[in-house]
Write an enzyme that holds these catalytic residues in place. Structure first.
Site, mmCIF file in Angstrom:
data_model
loop_
_atom_site.group_PDB
_atom_site.id
_atom_site.type_symbol
_atom_site.label_atom_id
_atom_site.label_comp_id
_atom_site.label_asym_id
_atom_site.label_seq_id
_atom_site.Cartn_x
_atom_site.Cartn_y
_atom_site.Cartn_z
ATOM 1 N N GLN A 33 44.811 29.739 41.022
ATOM 2 C CA GLN A 33 44.044 30.971 41.173
ATOM 3 C C GLN A 33 44.214 31.507 42.599
ATOM 4 O O GLN A 33 43.943 30.798 43.569
ATOM 5 C CB GLN A 33 42.569 30.678 40.876
ATOM 6 C CG GLN A 33 41.559 31.648 41.450
ATOM 7 C CD GLN A 33 41.585 33.002 40.777
ATOM 8 O OE1 GLN A 33 42.298 33.888 41.229
ATOM 9 N NE2 GLN A 33 40.826 33.155 39.717
ATOM 10 N N ARG A 45 42.491 33.604 44.229
ATOM 11 C CA ARG A 45 41.232 33.725 44.960
ATOM 12 C C ARG A 45 40.687 32.340 45.293
ATOM 13 O O ARG A 45 40.490 31.512 44.418
ATOM 14 C CB ARG A 45 40.222 34.501 44.117
ATOM 15 C CG ARG A 45 38.916 34.740 44.866
ATOM 16 C CD ARG A 45 37.976 35.586 44.055
ATOM 17 N NE ARG A 45 36.813 35.946 44.843
ATOM 18 C CZ ARG A 45 35.830 36.718 44.400
ATOM 19 N NH1 ARG A 45 35.885 37.208 43.201
ATOM 20 N NH2 ARG A 45 34.810 36.997 45.169
ATOM 21 N N GLY A 77 21.948 38.529 31.403
ATOM 22 C CA GLY A 77 23.071 37.863 30.756
ATOM 23 C C GLY A 77 24.393 38.312 31.364
ATOM 24 O O GLY A 77 24.437 39.084 32.320
ATOM 25 N N GLN A 90 30.041 41.380 31.144
ATOM 26 C CA GLN A 90 31.487 41.419 30.902
ATOM 27 C C GLN A 90 31.996 40.025 30.592
ATOM 28 O O GLN A 90 31.841 39.098 31.397
ATOM 29 C CB GLN A 90 32.204 41.973 32.139
ATOM 30 C CG GLN A 90 33.706 42.152 31.934
ATOM 31 C CD GLN A 90 34.363 42.736 33.173
ATOM 32 O OE1 GLN A 90 33.698 43.024 34.151
ATOM 33 N NE2 GLN A 90 35.681 42.889 33.112
ATOM 34 N N GLY A 114 37.625 36.110 35.785
ATOM 35 C CA GLY A 114 36.176 35.979 35.674
ATOM 36 C C GLY A 114 35.627 34.683 36.233
ATOM 37 O O GLY A 114 34.540 34.248 35.852
ATOM 38 N N GLU A 115 36.359 34.051 37.154
ATOM 39 C CA GLU A 115 35.885 32.779 37.708
ATOM 40 C C GLU A 115 34.566 32.952 38.455
ATOM 41 O O GLU A 115 33.713 32.063 38.456
ATOM 42 C CB GLU A 115 36.933 32.177 38.649
ATOM 43 C CG GLU A 115 36.537 30.796 39.147
ATOM 44 C CD GLU A 115 37.590 30.134 40.005
ATOM 45 O OE1 GLU A 115 37.230 29.182 40.733
ATOM 46 O OE2 GLU A 115 38.764 30.552 39.955
ATOM 47 N N GLU A 124 45.062 40.957 37.827
ATOM 48 C CA GLU A 124 43.601 41.118 37.824
ATOM 49 C C GLU A 124 43.044 40.946 39.231
ATOM 50 O O GLU A 124 42.160 41.678 39.665
ATOM 51 C CB GLU A 124 42.976 40.096 36.872
ATOM 52 C CG GLU A 124 41.503 40.341 36.550
ATOM 53 C CD GLU A 124 40.555 39.608 37.491
ATOM 54 O OE1 GLU A 124 39.359 39.943 37.504
ATOM 55 O OE2 GLU A 124 41.019 38.715 38.233
ATOM 56 N N ASN A 125 43.595 39.989 39.975
ATOM 57 C CA ASN A 125 43.122 39.739 41.327
ATOM 58 C C ASN A 125 43.465 40.888 42.256
ATOM 59 O O ASN A 125 42.651 41.295 43.080
ATOM 60 C CB ASN A 125 43.720 38.430 41.865
ATOM 61 C CG ASN A 125 42.818 37.242 41.584
ATOM 62 O OD1 ASN A 125 41.815 37.059 42.245
ATOM 63 N ND2 ASN A 125 43.157 36.467 40.583
ATOM 64 N N ARG A 171 41.087 43.792 41.946
ATOM 65 C CA ARG A 171 39.675 43.595 42.288
ATOM 66 C C ARG A 171 39.349 44.270 43.613
ATOM 67 O O ARG A 171 40.214 44.485 44.450
ATOM 68 C CB ARG A 171 39.344 42.100 42.401
ATOM 69 C CG ARG A 171 39.487 41.331 41.108
ATOM 70 C CD ARG A 171 39.023 39.907 41.322
ATOM 71 N NE ARG A 171 37.592 39.872 41.587
ATOM 72 C CZ ARG A 171 36.661 39.770 40.648
ATOM 73 N NH1 ARG A 171 37.007 39.693 39.397
ATOM 74 N NH2 ARG A 171 35.390 39.737 40.961
#
Length: 277
Positions: free
Chosen positions: A39, A41, A60, A63, A79-80, A113-114, A117
Site C-alpha cells: 500500500q 499510503r 456507519g 462508502q 479504503g484502509e 486510487e491513492n 485522494r
C-alpha cells in the site's frame, strides 16, 4: 452481480475489456480484512482516525471498502483508512465491494486510487505517481491524462523525491509545504537546505527569501566562473579579454593593437584548438 468498467484512468493503459470487473457488495467480518503490504499510503493521522471512528459509530460506513478475495481473506484495495477507523469504533462487520481482479490489477487500482485522494501527504503521492510511471513506462503527460491532474502538478510533485530523507520527513508530517520543499531544491548544497529549512519552520524567512538567496548564489558562481575564464584567456592570448553576459548567452571581446597583433591572437587560438593546417 454487475459489470462495471473503470472508464478513463487505467482503462487507457491496457485493452478496455481487460478492465471489466465483476463486483459484489457484501457485509463481512472485519477480522477477515487485511491491508496490502505494498500500500503506497504509510501514514494515518491518529486524530483524524479517531474523528472518523466517532462518525462511523453514529452514521456507519457510508462508502464501502473496496477489496478482493484471496483465499479466506479480503484484501483491501481502497479504503484502509475506513477499515482502521472501523476497528477503532469496534465495528464487527463492514460493507465491502468485492472486485474479481488479480494481483496486478489490484495493485493498479490501489495506485490510482491513492493518487486521486486528497489526504495523502506529498511524498506518498509522489511515490504512487513514480511507481505507476515506472511500471507502465508512462510519460508525465500520459499519467496526467490517466489520473486527472496537470502535467506540471505531477512534475512538481516528483521533484520532491529528490530531497533528502531528512527534509522529506517534514513534508510527510505536514510541517513543510510542497512549495517550500521545491524552493529548498533551488539551493545547491544539503547544508544550505537544512539551514533554510530551519528558517522556514521558524518563520524567519519565506519562499521568496529562499529564492532570492538561491539566485544570488547562482549569480555569484557565474561571476566567479566568468572572472576565471577571462583571466585564463588573457594569459594564454596575451591580450585583454572581456566576457559580456546576456539574458541568453553572451559574447567574448578580445582587444588587439593592430593587424599583426590580431594575426598573433588568431594563431594562438588555432594552436589551442589544434586547428592549424
Amino acid at each position: 452481480m454487475k459489470k462495471k468498467g473503470l472508464g478513463r484512468g487505467l482503462g487507457s493503459l491496457l485493452k478496455e475489456e481487460e478492465f471489466t470487473i465483476d463486483e459484489t457488495l457484501l457485509n463481512v467480518d472485519i477480522n477477515k480484512l487485511r491491508a496490502r503490504t505494498d500500500q503506497p499510503r504509510k501514514n494515518f493521522d491518529d486524530d483524524s482516525l479517531r474523528e472518523l471512528a466517532e462518525s462511523i459509530k453514529v452514521d456507519g460506513i457510508i462508502q464501502p471498502i473496496v477489496v478482493r478475495k484471496v483465499d479466506d481473506i479480503y484484501e483491501i484495495i481502497a479504503g484502509e483508512r475506513r477499515f482502521r477507523a472501523s476497528k477503532l469504533a469496534n465495528i464487527s462487520k463492514v460493507p465491502v465491494v468485492i472486485k474479481n481482479v488479480n494481483d496486478r490489477k489490484a495493485r493498479e487500482l490501489a495506485l490510482v486510487e491513492n493518487i486521486q485522494r486528497e489526504d495523502l501527504n506529498p511524498i506518498e503521492e509522489a511515490i504512487s505517481m513514480k511507481t505507476l510511471m515506472d511500471e507502465y513506462q508512462l510519460t508525465q503527460q500520459e499519467l496526467s491524462e490517466i489520473v486527472g491532474k496537470s502535467r506540471s502538478y505531477i512534475a512538481n510533485n516528483l521533484r520532491l523525491l529528490t530531497l533528502s530523507d531528512y527534509i522529506k520527513e517534514f513534508l510527510i508530517s505536514g510541517d513543510l509545504s510542497p512549495s517550500q520543499g521545491r524552493t529548498l531544491l533551488s539551493l545547491s548544497s544539503e547544508e544550505e537546505r537544512k539551514k533554510y529549512l530551519d528558517k522556514l519552520l521558524a518563520k524567519e524567512v519565506n519562499i521568496r527569501d529562499v529564492e532570492k538567496k538561491a539566485k544570488s548564489k547562482k549569480n555569484e558562481k557565474s561571476d566567479i566562473f566568468i572572472t576565471d575564464v577571462c583571466e585564463k584567456l588573457t594569459e594564454v592570448l596575451d591580450a585583454k579579454v572581456k566576457i559580456v553576459s546576456k539574458k541568453k548567452g553572451g559574447k567574448i571581446e578580445i582587444d588587439y593593437l593592430n593587424e599583426d597583433d590580431l594575426q598573433r591572437i588568431v594563431d594562438s587560438l588555432m594552436n589551442i584548438y589544434d586547428l592549424e593546417e
